[in-house]
Design an enzyme around this catalytic site. Structure first.
Site: not given
Lengths: 288, 189
Positions: A244, A32, A241, A272, A266
């Site tokens: 899908c 980080g 979605c 997807c 998606c």
């Protein structure tokens, strides 16, 4: 291995790669924490993923299988051109299949499919400093990181709650890494933040214009900032979605016609496509 | 003359493969990687130690070589071209654990400006057992190494407590390589 004539493997010269590699090792050792590096000019403008490209170039080997996504999609301009760049300069195999990739360079999304230990995720980062909008001075933010003095960010979250009733940050939501360093997760949606926590894959971040590299090793704690009485919550569009039918993936809203029609699909195109190939059909989709 | 001995057969891909080994080792502390398999470095340098030097050290860095490894100084100078460093060098190459407190551990604002110690040991994967915990490890993991001093845990503990400052260790033995970043805590067996 075939690579473009006149260029070194993966474009960058070896001296530059060594410099980036030394920075990457320090970045992994201090999860980080932003490490300054000598960002080079690349054959595309700053802001188009030069940081991610330089990190990828320093890490990539001839046996790697590279996937590049831009907002989750494999077929957008940025993703296509970066994928072609490495196919030409390093001769590496490329894929759009998340599971088949060993190295995934991403702009602003984490794939829906959980990543494995043998994969590396490289993020393109426009602004590596999570405190940049609160404190413009780099000298000052460096000192705040040194002292782990992150009160300013908590004040910002608190002000959001008093003004809007919730924390109004939908992307680039600040995270605490390894309990010590405040980190910008790059502009991924806050929806993706929980995937960073104890991810099995190594996560590397490159900011080309801002000349910073940072990293999150596997299985490292990555906690989105919150308050006990206002816990961090992810949000997504309430639809499923259209293609899908997935009801838990992150969705893009697409204008479908000039009569106000909307299609939610998606954002992760590979996810997807795989679902549709497996026979899932959404309300607007056609059976594959 | 040690200077006659070659470096990587393919400098570009050799360095890339070794870097991936070091990156994996650094991101999964204690996990043993293999590198330098095709290297024939001058004695007493182990292939893994030589590979790490060829990969990370160049004219932009400073290097402090322990007197016990002085026989390979010419080879390192020829292939890496690093400048001679002191206790604040970017890299220290040695075959016995140096006094970590005497080396550069960076400062609070720039903890990355610290020395990386490349430590050549007798063996990895056998010998004294340590338990490692920290970033990179899903659960506390056993790590075996031969050649670390008896008071290693105390000395490493003092280094780990400096976090985010501190020294990172790259351990090499033969063609084996492992790493202990400053973020990892070590305890007995």
């Amino acid at each position: 291995m075939t690579s473009a004539a006149g260029y070194n493997f993966a474009y960058l010269d070896e001296q530059t790669k060594r410099m980036i590699r030394r920075a990457l090792l320090k970045a992994v050792a201090i999860p980080g924490h932003q490490i300054p590096f000598g960002s080079r000019e690349m054959p595309l403008p700053y802001g188009w993923g030069t940081g991610g490209i330089q990190v990828t170039a320093a890490v990539l080997g001839p046996d790697d299988v590279l996937k590049v996504i831009d907002q989750g999609a494999d077929d957008t301009t940025n993703a296509v051109s970066i994928r072609r760049f490495f196919a030409r300069t390093a001769g590496v195999a490329t894929t759009t299949d998340t599971a088949a990739a060993t190295l995934i360079q991403t702009r602003h999304r984490i794939p829906e499919k959980p990543l494995r230990e043998d994969q590396i995720l490289v993020y393109q980062v426009p602004q590596p400093e999570p405190l940049s909008r609160l404190e413009p001075s780099r000298a000052e933010t460096r000192r705040m990181h040194a002292l782990a003095e992150y009160g300013l960010m908590y004040v910002k979250l608190y002000e959001d709650i008093t003004r809007f009733g919730h924390v109004a940050i939908s992307y680039d939501y600040p995270v605490m890494v390894n309990g010590r360093h405040l980190m910008a997760p790059s502009p991924i949606p806050a929806f993706d933040n929980p995937k960073m926590h104890r991810m099995a894959a190594l996560q590397l971040f490159g900011a080309g214009r801002e000349k910073r590299i940072y990293a999150v090793p596997p299985y490292t704690s990555v906690v989105s900032l919150d308050f006990d009485d206002h816990p961090f919550r992810t949000t997504r569009a309430p639809q499923c979605c259209g293609l899908c039918g997935a009801d838990s993936s992150y969705l893009d809203e697409i204008v479908a016609d000039d009569k106000g029609g909307r299609l939610f699909v998606c954002s992760d195109t590979d996810f997807c496509e795989e679902r549709r190939a497996a026979g899932h059909v959404g309300p607007e989709g056609v059976a594959a | 003359m040690s200077i006659d001995l070659p470096g990587f057969a393919d400098p570009v891909l050799g360095a890339q493969a070794c870097f991936r080994a070091v990156l994996t080792a650094m991101s999964r502390p204690g996990l043993i990687q293999r590198t330098g398999l095709d290297l024939t470095p001058p004695s007493p340098l182990a292939p893994a130690t030589a590979a790490v030097l060829l990969t990370l050290v160049d004219a932009e860095t400073t290097l402090l070589l322990a007197p016990s490894l002085a026989a390979s100084a010419e080879w390192i100078e020829f292939h890496c071209g690093a400048r001679q460093g002191d206790a604040a060098a970017d890299f220290v190459v040695t075959d016995s654990l140096p006094d970590l407190a005497a080396l550069e551990s960076g400062n609070d604002e720039c903890p990355e400006r610290s020395t990386t110690v490349i430590l050549q040991l007798a063996a990895l994967g056998q010998g004294t057992a340590y338990t490692l915990a920290g970033p990179g490890l899903a659960a506390p993991t056993r790590f075996l190494a031969e050649g670390l001093p008896a008071d290693f845990l105390a000395r490493w503990g003092a280094n780990h407590r400096l976090y985010p400052r501190g020294i990172d260790l790259i351990l090499c033995a033969g063609t084996d390589l492992a790493a202990l970043p400053r973020s990892v805590a070590a305890s007995e067996g």
